[in-house]
Design an enzyme around this catalytic site. Structure first.
Site, PDB file in Angstrom:
ATOM      1  N   ARG A 294      -9.311 -13.519  33.452  1.00 49.64           N
ATOM      2  CA  ARG A 294      -9.102 -12.839  32.162  1.00 49.64           C
ATOM      3  C   ARG A 294      -7.694 -12.289  32.060  1.00 49.64           C
ATOM      4  O   ARG A 294      -7.137 -11.801  33.035  1.00 49.64           O
ATOM      5  CB  ARG A 294     -10.045 -11.644  32.021  1.00 49.64           C
ATOM      6  CG  ARG A 294     -11.495 -11.991  31.985  1.00 49.64           C
ATOM      7  CD  ARG A 294     -12.303 -10.694  32.019  1.00 49.64           C
ATOM      8  NE  ARG A 294     -13.679 -10.951  32.328  1.00 49.64           N
ATOM      9  CZ  ARG A 294     -14.642 -11.084  31.410  1.00 49.64           C
ATOM     10  NH1 ARG A 294     -14.359 -10.959  30.142  1.00 49.64           N
ATOM     11  NH2 ARG A 294     -15.878 -11.330  31.776  1.00 49.64           N
TER      12      ARG A 294
ATOM     13  N   GLY B 295      -9.091  -9.590  22.413  1.00 55.73           N
ATOM     14  CA  GLY B 295      -9.459 -10.929  21.949  1.00 55.73           C
ATOM     15  C   GLY B 295      -8.274 -11.814  21.582  1.00 55.73           C
ATOM     16  O   GLY B 295      -8.465 -12.906  21.060  1.00 55.73           O
TER      17      GLY B 295
ATOM     18  N   MET C 240      -5.910 -13.061  23.610  1.00 48.98           N
ATOM     19  CA  MET C 240      -5.518 -14.060  24.610  1.00 48.98           C
ATOM     20  C   MET C 240      -6.778 -14.728  25.167  1.00 48.98           C
ATOM     21  O   MET C 240      -7.867 -14.443  24.735  1.00 48.98           O
ATOM     22  CB  MET C 240      -4.670 -13.394  25.697  1.00 48.98           C
ATOM     23  CG  MET C 240      -3.311 -12.950  25.166  1.00 48.98           C
ATOM     24  SD  MET C 240      -2.269 -12.242  26.418  1.00 48.98           S
ATOM     25  CE  MET C 240      -2.973 -10.624  26.629  1.00 48.98           C
TER      26      MET C 240
ATOM     27  N   ARG D  40     -11.147   1.518  29.464  1.00 48.19           N
ATOM     28  CA  ARG D  40      -9.805   1.882  28.991  1.00 48.19           C
ATOM     29  C   ARG D  40      -9.962   3.078  28.068  1.00 48.19           C
ATOM     30  O   ARG D  40     -11.069   3.370  27.611  1.00 48.19           O
ATOM     31  CB  ARG D  40      -9.159   0.712  28.238  1.00 48.19           C
ATOM     32  CG  ARG D  40      -9.917   0.371  26.998  1.00 48.19           C
ATOM     33  CD  ARG D  40      -9.406  -0.851  26.302  1.00 48.19           C
ATOM     34  NE  ARG D  40     -10.450  -1.210  25.347  1.00 48.19           N
ATOM     35  CZ  ARG D  40     -10.591  -2.370  24.776  1.00 48.19           C
ATOM     36  NH1 ARG D  40      -9.770  -3.342  25.058  1.00 48.19           N
ATOM     37  NH2 ARG D  40     -11.550  -2.577  23.916  1.00 48.19           N
TER      38      ARG D  40
ATOM     39  N   HIS E  41     -15.936  -7.870  17.275  1.00 47.07           N
ATOM     40  CA  HIS E  41     -14.511  -8.188  17.132  1.00 47.07           C
ATOM     41  C   HIS E  41     -13.939  -7.582  15.860  1.00 47.07           C
ATOM     42  O   HIS E  41     -12.894  -6.924  15.861  1.00 47.07           O
ATOM     43  CB  HIS E  41     -14.339  -9.712  17.137  1.00 47.07           C
ATOM     44  CG  HIS E  41     -12.934 -10.153  16.915  1.00 47.07           C
ATOM     45  ND1 HIS E  41     -12.445 -10.448  15.662  1.00 47.07           N
ATOM     46  CD2 HIS E  41     -11.900 -10.292  17.762  1.00 47.07           C
ATOM     47  CE1 HIS E  41     -11.177 -10.773  15.769  1.00 47.07           C
ATOM     48  NE2 HIS E  41     -10.819 -10.694  17.028  1.00 47.07           N
TER      49      HIS E  41
ATOM     50  N   ARG F 269      17.980  13.854  -5.910  1.00 43.52           N
ATOM     51  CA  ARG F 269      18.818  12.766  -6.454  1.00 43.52           C
ATOM     52  C   ARG F 269      19.023  13.016  -7.945  1.00 43.52           C
ATOM     53  O   ARG F 269      18.105  12.796  -8.726  1.00 43.52           O
ATOM     54  CB  ARG F 269      18.134  11.422  -6.263  1.00 43.52           C
ATOM     55  CG  ARG F 269      18.051  10.928  -4.828  1.00 43.52           C
ATOM     56  CD  ARG F 269      17.334   9.590  -4.816  1.00 43.52           C
ATOM     57  NE  ARG F 269      17.508   8.847  -3.584  1.00 43.52           N
ATOM     58  CZ  ARG F 269      16.569   8.733  -2.638  1.00 43.52           C
ATOM     59  NH1 ARG F 269      15.422   9.355  -2.780  1.00 43.52           N
ATOM     60  NH2 ARG F 269      16.800   8.000  -1.563  1.00 43.52           N
TER      61      ARG F 269
ATOM     62  N   ARG G 116      22.389  16.580  -4.725  1.00 47.98           N
ATOM     63  CA  ARG G 116      23.406  15.547  -4.527  1.00 47.98           C
ATOM     64  C   ARG G 116      24.080  15.215  -5.847  1.00 47.98           C
ATOM     65  O   ARG G 116      23.395  15.001  -6.861  1.00 47.98           O
ATOM     66  CB  ARG G 116      22.768  14.294  -3.939  1.00 47.98           C
ATOM     67  CG  ARG G 116      23.787  13.206  -3.692  1.00 47.98           C
ATOM     68  CD  ARG G 116      23.181  12.033  -3.001  1.00 47.98           C
ATOM     69  NE  ARG G 116      22.375  11.228  -3.905  1.00 47.98           N
ATOM     70  CZ  ARG G 116      21.723  10.136  -3.531  1.00 47.98           C
ATOM     71  NH1 ARG G 116      21.770   9.746  -2.276  1.00 47.98           N
ATOM     72  NH2 ARG G 116      21.024   9.444  -4.401  1.00 47.98           N
TER      73      ARG G 116
ATOM     74  N   SER H  40      24.338  14.987   5.904  1.00 48.76           N
ATOM     75  CA  SER H  40      22.987  14.447   5.795  1.00 48.76           C
ATOM     76  C   SER H  40      23.103  12.936   5.884  1.00 48.76           C
ATOM     77  O   SER H  40      23.820  12.312   5.089  1.00 48.76           O
ATOM     78  CB  SER H  40      22.352  14.871   4.475  1.00 48.76           C
ATOM     79  OG  SER H  40      21.071  14.299   4.374  1.00 48.76           O
TER      80      SER H  40
ATOM     81  N   GLY I  69      22.424   9.353   5.233  1.00 47.22           N
ATOM     82  CA  GLY I  69      21.752   8.485   4.262  1.00 47.22           C
ATOM     83  C   GLY I  69      21.490   7.170   4.962  1.00 47.22           C
ATOM     84  O   GLY I  69      22.271   6.222   4.874  1.00 47.22           O
ATOM     85  N   THR I  70      20.378   7.139   5.679  1.00 46.04           N
ATOM     86  CA  THR I  70      20.161   5.973   6.542  1.00 46.04           C
ATOM     87  C   THR I  70      19.762   4.715   5.774  1.00 46.04           C
ATOM     88  O   THR I  70      19.789   3.630   6.332  1.00 46.04           O
ATOM     89  CB  THR I  70      19.093   6.302   7.602  1.00 46.04           C
ATOM     90  OG1 THR I  70      18.012   6.970   6.949  1.00 46.04           O
ATOM     91  CG2 THR I  70      19.663   7.191   8.688  1.00 46.04           C
ATOM     92  N   ASN I  71      19.417   4.878   4.484  1.00 45.42           N
ATOM     93  CA  ASN I  71      19.167   3.655   3.698  1.00 45.42           C
ATOM     94  C   ASN I  71      20.477   2.893   3.546  1.00 45.42           C
ATOM     95  O   ASN I  71      20.566   1.700   3.841  1.00 45.42           O
ATOM     96  CB  ASN I  71      18.629   3.997   2.305  1.00 45.42           C
ATOM     97  CG  ASN I  71      17.369   4.822   2.362  1.00 45.42           C
ATOM     98  OD1 ASN I  71      16.613   4.743   3.321  1.00 45.42           O
ATOM     99  ND2 ASN I  71      17.135   5.636   1.332  1.00 45.42           N
ATOM    100  N   ASP I  72      21.487   3.598   3.070  1.00 44.40           N
ATOM    101  CA  ASP I  72      22.776   2.932   2.901  1.00 44.40           C
ATOM    102  C   ASP I  72      23.439   2.642   4.239  1.00 44.40           C
ATOM    103  O   ASP I  72      24.106   1.625   4.395  1.00 44.40           O
ATOM    104  CB  ASP I  72      23.707   3.779   2.017  1.00 44.40           C
ATOM    105  CG  ASP I  72      23.445   3.518   0.541  1.00 44.40           C
ATOM    106  OD1 ASP I  72      23.377   2.327   0.167  1.00 44.40           O
ATOM    107  OD2 ASP I  72      23.285   4.478  -0.223  1.00 44.40           O
TER     108      ASP I  72
ATOM    109  N   TYR J  42      17.269  18.809  10.785  1.00 44.33           N
ATOM    110  CA  TYR J  42      16.100  18.585   9.921  1.00 44.33           C
ATOM    111  C   TYR J  42      15.970  17.123   9.506  1.00 44.33           C
ATOM    112  O   TYR J  42      16.932  16.359   9.591  1.00 44.33           O
ATOM    113  CB  TYR J  42      16.160  19.466   8.654  1.00 44.33           C
ATOM    114  CG  TYR J  42      17.275  19.125   7.680  1.00 44.33           C
ATOM    115  CD1 TYR J  42      17.084  18.168   6.681  1.00 44.33           C
ATOM    116  CD2 TYR J  42      18.504  19.768   7.745  1.00 44.33           C
ATOM    117  CE1 TYR J  42      18.096  17.861   5.786  1.00 44.33           C
ATOM    118  CE2 TYR J  42      19.513  19.471   6.852  1.00 44.33           C
ATOM    119  CZ  TYR J  42      19.312  18.512   5.875  1.00 44.33           C
ATOM    120  OH  TYR J  42      20.307  18.201   4.997  1.00 44.33           O
TER     121      TYR J  42
END
Ligand code: PEP
Ligand code: MG
Length: 899
Positions: free
Chosen positions: A91, A100, A102, A335, A451, A575, A630, A782, A784-787, A870
């Site tokens: 197994r 399930g 593998m 487990r 399953h 925004r 902003r 701050s 701006g992790t999108n851009d 933050y």
């Protein structure tokens, strides 16, 4: 020489990297003195070598042979011996549970001779031949690559000939014949005889199970669960025990508590006279575990004892698989069990109450994703009629969708945006793509451990299983329930919390947890639902421990108020461009396109009072807490009239020989002048403020006057002004001078001091790379992790996810979209660099993040580690971020304790 094989007596649960979860936990049970059939584990490292080179490690066969010899000595029987042979199971078992996904091969060791030996024992004849035909089938398809359907077809044909409803109706002669048919199929399709040498069977099975790490199901599952592709699987080789010897035998699965609700008490399913595979596959309906008490009280009591022992030892909910062979109980697996979100909160609280874990550890047992799931709506039970079917509530939540009957159809429809419910008699691992695509899974067979149930719960998908009032007819693409025929495409509603199925789209109501937040998240009263009390308690724990503050992204007083109820400690991003959509868009358009100073000033003057009112409302809702406003950051195209539409309108007039409207002509000329090929990289953010005179001044005046107004009536407004899309400190410096000028002007005119911290977003690589200089002119950063993600990767955030991300995920370029979870290696590196250089230049620099990543659990941990002050995210994510920020602090403390 590298060691690739460990006996169960040599390992332990601390070795999951090397032995996989299954192998490590089997070893742990042996260490605890529980009855585990003897065996050994081939390490994940061996699998990694095999997958990388295509060859098993040089010494593997030798090491397997040595451990096999030891196993044979312990079992007192030899593999392939003619009389009462030892049989083995092979197994998979990876570091992370992949139920399930593998391959497994059972009954290794049977051949034309040993089957006779096994069959010689009285009462075992049919069993011996059935085991042999299973081996040829499993080995033939998994190891030798014969199409599994050929075996299934041959079996179905024989059943038809015999008029047998199921496999158990076939007698020994039928099975002997089937073995021959199967062996012929193997020869015909591979040119090779089914191998008779048991050691060869074992060695080949080990490699095939290792290879199944890269099978399609496994890859899809890993992608979904974000499990790295390079871990590989361990392979467990174990003496077989049999639950299908008769009525004193059987197999089952058990949980130390209910995995759907978290309620205490042993929970599970038992199937008399069956092998473990039959239980999990949901092929026959199981009986509740409690019935075992009547059937075999000795084993039942022993099992209960072992479950208790396991839960105290692991200090968590455990699930197990067990087999009873002629009255002897064997533990085959354990487990830390998967559970629904509700159960996770409930169990963590209970274990803390029982002092099995500390309150801090309890927090480590729940997740932000789980909390988000508890905030989903459920069906309004007062509005739905009688259900058309009932089943087992296997994974909670509410889902509405069109019925589909197979995985391919689910995937096809979901790709067009349709919501679907996958309805099957029972699911198999092959249904995985359809389960991923569906809103819910509904089956007519199988228990809470089938399953469908296990996989759906792991995915957080709604699931009702074992709805035996349902007759599923895949060929006709319909199911029948209470005489109603429901065809493919019909809308149904599935309630995974109650196990009910309704025809049509049932209306939804908020969850109790959502109501708790909406009413301010205060101490729940005695009548509150237990789940609300558990959430409250664990969030309190998180709030006490966390270092990160949590703010919200909100642009309206309503959102601000909600964010506050949800526990936000301020607004991290307001925004302002969102305030100019709808009716007010025309004013922004007029300002941008103004042909003269007078026109522009008129537009700005019209905007000023509107802006002021907006800010007054938001500052009131967040009184006493910071509100980061902003300055305008519109991608220009969102605020201008559509260029094509305008051009067509003008051209239509011209084609008819008529004079187009003068305004349209002027507008078209202006729009053409301002047109940008890449608006996201164009005249946005600070750039706009620098080229449109009076814009920054108007916005700052609106903020300052709103502050004055709030102060006049005794409020405590804490506005902060944030400059977007800064590349160079010079840009910030120019804007800052303007901001300070207007603040001073309003202060002087009103006689009320207006002091707003002035900061910047860090959302371009250049800003991150020059953060030390920028910090000289910024009181806060701050991210701006999108851009920052868009510009670091060079991915257009509006286009790429639909265009090619699924191909990138398939190819393993990343496991999750970098727009969803922060890319630690690239974008994250820029963040860390900017934090270090920013703080070096200005030690009291306040630093936060307000991109979408601020509400993503994994990213919250990164921001904690990076030393931010933050995170800011949408109001609905605030509780998730609070919880994860608490967990991040906890993990950090645990890691430093370990040192
Ligand atoms: C960002 O870029 O991360 C950000 C918060 O700004 P916006 O999404 O408005 O561009
Ligand atoms: Mg941005």
């Amino acid at each position: 020489m590298v060691r690739y094989v460990y006996d169960f007596t040599e390992g332990g649960r601390e070795m999951t990297d090397l032995l996989g979860g299954k192998g490590a936990n089997l070893a742990e049970m042996v260490r605890m003195g529980l009855p585990v059939p003897p065996g050994f584990t081939v390490t994940t490292q061996a699998c990694q070598v095999y997958l990388a080179t295509g060859e098993p490690p040089e010494d593997l066969a030798h090491q397997v042979a040595e451990h096999l010899a030891a196993l044979e000595r312990e079992a007192g029987r030899r593999l392939g011996q003619v009389d009462d042979p030892l049989l083995l199971s092979v197994r998979s078992g990876a570091r992370f549970s992949m139920p399930g996904m593998m391959e497994t091969i059972l009954d290794i060791g049977l051949n034309d001779l040993s089957v006779l030996g096994l069959a010689r024992t009285p009462g075992r004849e049919r069993f011996a031949w059935d085991s042999y035909r299973r081996l040829v089938q499993m080995f033939g398809s998994t190891v030798m690559g014969v199409d599994g359907a050929l075996f299934e077809d041959a079996l179905a044909l024989l059943k038809r000939e015999r008029g047998a409803a199921d496999d158990t109706r076939l007698d020994t002669c039928d099975l002997i014949r089937l073995v021959d048919v199967f062996k012929d199929l193997v020869l015909e399709h591979t040119g090779e005889e089914f191998p008779q040498d048991p050691v060869e069977q074992l060695e080949r099975a080990v490699l095939a199970v290792s290879s199944s790490w890269n099978g399609e199901r496994a890859r899809i599952y890993r992608r979904r669960e974000h499990i790295p592709d390079d871990l590989g699987t361990a392979v467990n080789i174990q003496a077989m025990v049999f639950g299908n010897y008769g009525s004193d035998s059987g197999s089952g699965v058990a949980f130390t508590r209910d995995p759907a609700t978290g309620s205490p008490g042993v929970y599970g399913d038992y199937l008399p006279n069956a092998q473990g595979e039959d239980v999990v596959a949901g092929i026959r309906n199981t009986v509740p575990l409690q019935e075992l008490e009547q059937l075999d009280p000795v084993s039942y009591n022993k099992l209960r004892g072992y479950l208790q022992q396991l839960e105290s030892h692991y200090r968590d909910l455990c699930d197990i698989e067990f087999t009873i062979e002629r009255g002897k109980l064997w533990m085959l697996q354990t487990r830390v069990g998967k559970r629904s979100a509700q159960a996770a909160f409930s169990i963590a609280s209970q274990l803390a109450d029982e002092a099995l874990i500390t309150p801090a550890e309890a927090l480590g047992r729940v997740t932000g994703d789980g909390l988000a799931r508890l905030m989903f709506p459920r069906f309004d039970t007062t509005a739905v009629g009688e259900p058309i079917a009932h089943g087992i509530p296997a994974s909670p939540g509410a889902a509405v969708g069109a019925v589909v009957f197979d995985s391919a159809e689910a995937v096809r429809r979901a790709a067009t945006g349709e919501k679907v419910i996958l309805v099957r008699q029972e699911t198999t691992p092959d249904d995985l793509p359809g389960m991923v695509a569906a809103q819910a899974v509904l089956t007519s067979r199988g228990g809470k451990t089938s399953h469908a149930a296990v996989v759906a719960r792991g995915m957080g998908k709604v699931c009702v299983c074992g709805a035996d009032g349902l007759t599923v007819d895949v060929r006709e693409r319909q199911f029948t329930a209470q005489g109603v025929i429901v065809r493919e495409g019909t809308l149904i509603s599935v309630d995974g919390s109650l196990g009910a199925v309704h025809l049509g789209a049932a209306p939804l109501v908020d969850s109790a947890v959502m109501r708790y937040f909406e009413t301010g998240g205060g101490l729940p009263g005695p009548g509150a639902q237990p789940v609300v009390r558990d959430v409250h308690r664990l969030l309190e724990q998180a709030d006490t421990g966390r270092r990160l503050e949590v703010r919200a992204n909100a642009d309206t007083p309503e959102d601000a108020a909600r964010a506050r109820r949800f526990g936000a400690q301020g607004i991290g991003l307001c925004r302002t461009e969102h305030m100019f959509l709808g009716d007010r868009r025309g004013l922004v358009e007029a300002m941008i396109l103004a042909g003269s100073d007078a026109e522009r000033e008129k537009a700005l003057a019209a905007l000023l009072p509107l802006q002021r009112e907006d800010f007054i409302g938001i500052l009131a809702a967040m009184d006493g807490l910071p509100v980061t406003i902003r300055l305008l950051d519109p991608p220009l195209h969102e605020f201008l009239p559509d260029r094509t539409e305008l051009a067509v309108r003008v051209a239509e007039y011209e084609a008819l020989g008529k004079q187009p409207e003068a305004r349209d002509v002027t507008l078209l000329a202006a729009v053409n002048r301002m047109h940008e090929e890449n608006p996201m990289l164009g005249l946005r953010g600070v750039r706009l403020g620098l080229v449109v005179p009076g814009l920054v001044a108007m916005q700052v005046r609106a903020v300052a006057e709103a502050v004055v107004e709030r102060k006049r009536i005794g409020g405590d407004p804490r506005a902060e002004i944030m400059v977007p899309l800064v590349d160079a400190v010079e840009e910030l410096r120019l804007v800052r001078t303007e901001v300070e000028r207007v603040l001073a002007e309003v202060s002087d005119a009103s006689g009320i001091a207006v002091e707003c911290p002035i900061g910047t977003m860090i959302e371009l690589p250049r800003a991150a790379l020059t953060a030390g200089r920028i910090a000289q002119d910024a009181q806060f950063f701050s991210f701006g992790t999108n851009d920052l993600t868009q510009t670091t990767w060079g991915f257009s955030r509006d286009d790429v996810e639909a265009a090619f991300f699924s191909a990138y995920l398939d190819k393993g370029i990343f496991q999750v979209s970098p727009f969803e979870t922060i890319d630690r290696e690239g974008v994250g590196r820029l963040v860390k660099m900017a934090v270090a250089e920013g703080r070096a230049a200005r030690p009291d620099l306040k630093i936060g993040v307000c991109g979408e990543h601020g509400g993503d659990p994994d990213s919250v941990h990164f921001f904690h580690d990076a030393g931010l002050d933050y995170v800011s995210c949408s109001p609905f994510r605030v509780p998730v971020a609070r919880l994860e920020a608490g967990r991040a602090a906890l993990l950090e403390a645990a890691a430093s304790d370990d040192k």
